[in-house]
Design a protein around this motif. Structure first.
Motif, PDB file in Angstrom:
ATOM      1  N   THR A 247       0.852  -1.188   0.000  1.00  0.00           N
ATOM      2  CA  THR A 247       0.000   0.000   0.000  1.00  0.00           C
ATOM      3  C   THR A 247       0.890   1.240   0.000  1.00  0.00           C
ATOM      4  O   THR A 247       2.052   1.177   0.432  1.00  0.00           O
ATOM      5  N   PRO A 248       0.367   2.380  -0.465  1.00  0.00           N
ATOM      6  CA  PRO A 248       1.159   3.605  -0.433  1.00  0.00           C
ATOM      7  C   PRO A 248       1.649   3.967   0.971  1.00  0.00           C
ATOM      8  O   PRO A 248       2.762   4.476   1.123  1.00  0.00           O
ATOM      9  N   GLY A 249       0.837   3.688   1.982  1.00  0.00           N
ATOM     10  CA  GLY A 249       1.265   3.955   3.352  1.00  0.00           C
ATOM     11  C   GLY A 249       2.480   3.132   3.742  1.00  0.00           C
ATOM     12  O   GLY A 249       3.411   3.639   4.376  1.00  0.00           O
ATOM     13  N   GLU A 250       2.478   1.851   3.375  1.00  0.00           N
ATOM     14  CA  GLU A 250       3.635   0.995   3.670  1.00  0.00           C
ATOM     15  C   GLU A 250       4.850   1.441   2.858  1.00  0.00           C
ATOM     16  O   GLU A 250       5.965   1.487   3.369  1.00  0.00           O
ATOM     17  N   TYR A 251       4.627   1.737   1.591  1.00  0.00           N
ATOM     18  CA  TYR A 251       5.698   2.184   0.691  1.00  0.00           C
ATOM     19  C   TYR A 251       6.389   3.423   1.262  1.00  0.00           C
ATOM     20  O   TYR A 251       7.609   3.535   1.226  1.00  0.00           O
ATOM     21  N   ALA A 252       5.600   4.348   1.820  1.00  0.00           N
ATOM     22  CA  ALA A 252       6.147   5.587   2.362  1.00  0.00           C
ATOM     23  C   ALA A 252       7.034   5.357   3.580  1.00  0.00           C
ATOM     24  O   ALA A 252       7.887   6.183   3.879  1.00  0.00           O
ATOM     25  N   THR A 253       6.877   4.220   4.261  1.00  0.00           N
ATOM     26  CA  THR A 253       7.707   3.951   5.434  1.00  0.00           C
ATOM     27  C   THR A 253       9.103   3.473   5.060  1.00  0.00           C
ATOM     28  O   THR A 253       9.969   3.380   5.918  1.00  0.00           O
ATOM     29  N   GLY A 254       9.330   3.162   3.795  1.00  0.00           N
ATOM     30  CA  GLY A 254      10.650   2.761   3.324  1.00  0.00           C
ATOM     31  C   GLY A 254      10.549   1.764   2.197  1.00  0.00           C
ATOM     32  O   GLY A 254       9.817   0.787   2.305  1.00  0.00           O
TER      33      GLY A 254
ATOM     34  N   GLY B 239      20.964  -4.956   5.975  1.00  0.00           N
ATOM     35  CA  GLY B 239      21.666  -3.697   6.178  1.00  0.00           C
ATOM     36  C   GLY B 239      21.663  -2.804   4.944  1.00  0.00           C
ATOM     37  O   GLY B 239      22.438  -1.850   4.877  1.00  0.00           O
ATOM     38  N   LEU B 240      20.792  -3.094   3.983  1.00  0.00           N
ATOM     39  CA  LEU B 240      20.729  -2.294   2.761  1.00  0.00           C
ATOM     40  C   LEU B 240      19.777  -1.118   2.957  1.00  0.00           C
ATOM     41  O   LEU B 240      18.829  -1.188   3.735  1.00  0.00           O
ATOM     42  N   ASP B 241      20.032  -0.058   2.233  1.00  0.00           N
ATOM     43  CA  ASP B 241      19.309   1.199   2.391  1.00  0.00           C
ATOM     44  C   ASP B 241      17.886   1.114   1.867  1.00  0.00           C
ATOM     45  O   ASP B 241      17.626   0.575   0.798  1.00  0.00           O
ATOM     46  N   LEU B 242      16.963   1.644   2.654  1.00  0.00           N
ATOM     47  CA  LEU B 242      15.583   1.844   2.219  1.00  0.00           C
ATOM     48  C   LEU B 242      15.376   3.342   2.056  1.00  0.00           C
ATOM     49  O   LEU B 242      15.780   4.124   2.911  1.00  0.00           O
ATOM     50  N   HIS B 243      14.779   3.741   0.954  1.00  0.00           N
ATOM     51  CA  HIS B 243      14.496   5.152   0.730  1.00  0.00           C
ATOM     52  C   HIS B 243      13.152   5.508   1.343  1.00  0.00           C
ATOM     53  O   HIS B 243      12.214   4.723   1.291  1.00  0.00           O
ATOM     54  N   ARG B 244      13.089   6.711   1.899  1.00  0.00           N
ATOM     55  CA  ARG B 244      11.861   7.219   2.497  1.00  0.00           C
ATOM     56  C   ARG B 244      11.629   8.627   1.974  1.00  0.00           C
ATOM     57  O   ARG B 244      12.580   9.386   1.829  1.00  0.00           O
ATOM     58  N   PRO B 245      10.372   9.002   1.738  1.00  0.00           N
ATOM     59  CA  PRO B 245      10.098  10.387   1.351  1.00  0.00           C
ATOM     60  C   PRO B 245      10.514  11.325   2.474  1.00  0.00           C
ATOM     61  O   PRO B 245      10.751  10.899   3.594  1.00  0.00           O
ATOM     62  N   ALA B 246      10.564  12.607   2.167  1.00  0.00           N
ATOM     63  CA  ALA B 246      10.927  13.613   3.166  1.00  0.00           C
ATOM     64  C   ALA B 246      10.090  13.426   4.426  1.00  0.00           C
ATOM     65  O   ALA B 246       8.915  13.094   4.359  1.00  0.00           O
ATOM     66  N   ALA B 247      10.700  13.646   5.576  1.00  0.00           N
ATOM     67  CA  ALA B 247      10.043  13.389   6.866  1.00  0.00           C
ATOM     68  C   ALA B 247       8.691  14.077   6.992  1.00  0.00           C
ATOM     69  O   ALA B 247       7.768  13.530   7.580  1.00  0.00           O
ATOM     70  N   CYS B 248       8.555  15.253   6.397  1.00  0.00           N
ATOM     71  CA  CYS B 248       7.276  15.957   6.553  1.00  0.00           C
ATOM     72  C   CYS B 248       6.168  15.330   5.711  1.00  0.00           C
ATOM     73  O   CYS B 248       5.001  15.622   5.930  1.00  0.00           O
ATOM     74  N   ASP B 249       6.498  14.478   4.768  1.00  0.00           N
ATOM     75  CA  ASP B 249       5.490  13.878   3.901  1.00  0.00           C
ATOM     76  C   ASP B 249       4.978  12.539   4.413  1.00  0.00           C
ATOM     77  O   ASP B 249       4.115  11.939   3.791  1.00  0.00           O
TER      78      ASP B 249
END
Length: 193
Positions: free
Chosen positions: A27-34, A101-111
């Motif tokens: 879901t977009p909510g899960e995706y936004a967490t990383g 230990g691989l990087d997960l991308h997250r949108p800007a904290a305010c988003d």
């Protein structure tokens, strides 16, 4: 034509990340967490809508389907294989990626806002309804225990069929679909490559 989806472990996927088109089916909510670097978000319930664009992207290279644990991405891979679109899935999903230990991308904290994984939401909801059914069965009327029995039956069915109706319903709730989800932009990115 049906193709058999491949599986890639985190090391294989990480080594090939630049050549993969990564589609995150959470879901977009899960995706936004990383999410994996460069991953595009197409929730599992919208995969059919994206078939032409995914087919186009598959013509350029391997499509890697990703979710939290691998179950939903395997479902998406089977659906795409039935349409003749070759895919790969990430074994263990984003959980395995993060554990390696691989990087997960997250949108800007305010988003973003802190969110629960779909598996956690399902466990919480199922547990709450079971407890509520038992409590109401003791305090109000024994027939309320049927709520608990219904959830138990649903969990057994979910395990036997490797599907989850409760996850589908929960995925439609507003907190799992923040307004940052833009399927049209994602589909355009798939067409462009």
């Amino acid at each position: 034509m049906t193709t058999t989806p491949l599986t890639l472990d985190t090391d294989q996927a990480h080594a090939r990340l630049a050549e993969l088109t990564v589609i995150d089916v959470r879901t977009p909510g899960e995706y936004a967490t990383g999410h994996l670097p460069g991953a595009l978000n197409i929730p599992l319930d919208r995969i059919r809508r994206a078939l032409p664009e995914i087919r186009h992207a598959a013509g350029r290279g391997v499509i890697l389907m990703v979710c939290a644990s691998g179950a939903r991405s395997e479902s998406a891979g089977r659906l795409l294989a039935a349409e003749g679109i070759p895919t790969a899935t990430l074994t263990g999903g984003t959980s395995a990626w993060a554990d390696a230990g691989l990087d997960l991308h997250r949108p800007a904290a305010c988003d973003t806002r802190a969110g629960w994984s779909m598996e956690r939401q399902v466990r919480f909801t199922a547990g709450t309804v079971v407890l509520l059914g038992l409590l109401l069965g003791l305090l109000v009327h024994p027939a309320f225990q049927l709520l608990s029995a219904g959830i138990a039956g649903g969990l057994v069915f979910s395990a036997l069929t490797d599907t989850c109706g409760m996850a589908v319903v929960l995925g439609k709730l507003p907190h799992n679909r923040p307004r940052t989800a833009d399927l049209a932009a994602t589909l355009a990115a798939l067409r462009r490559g």
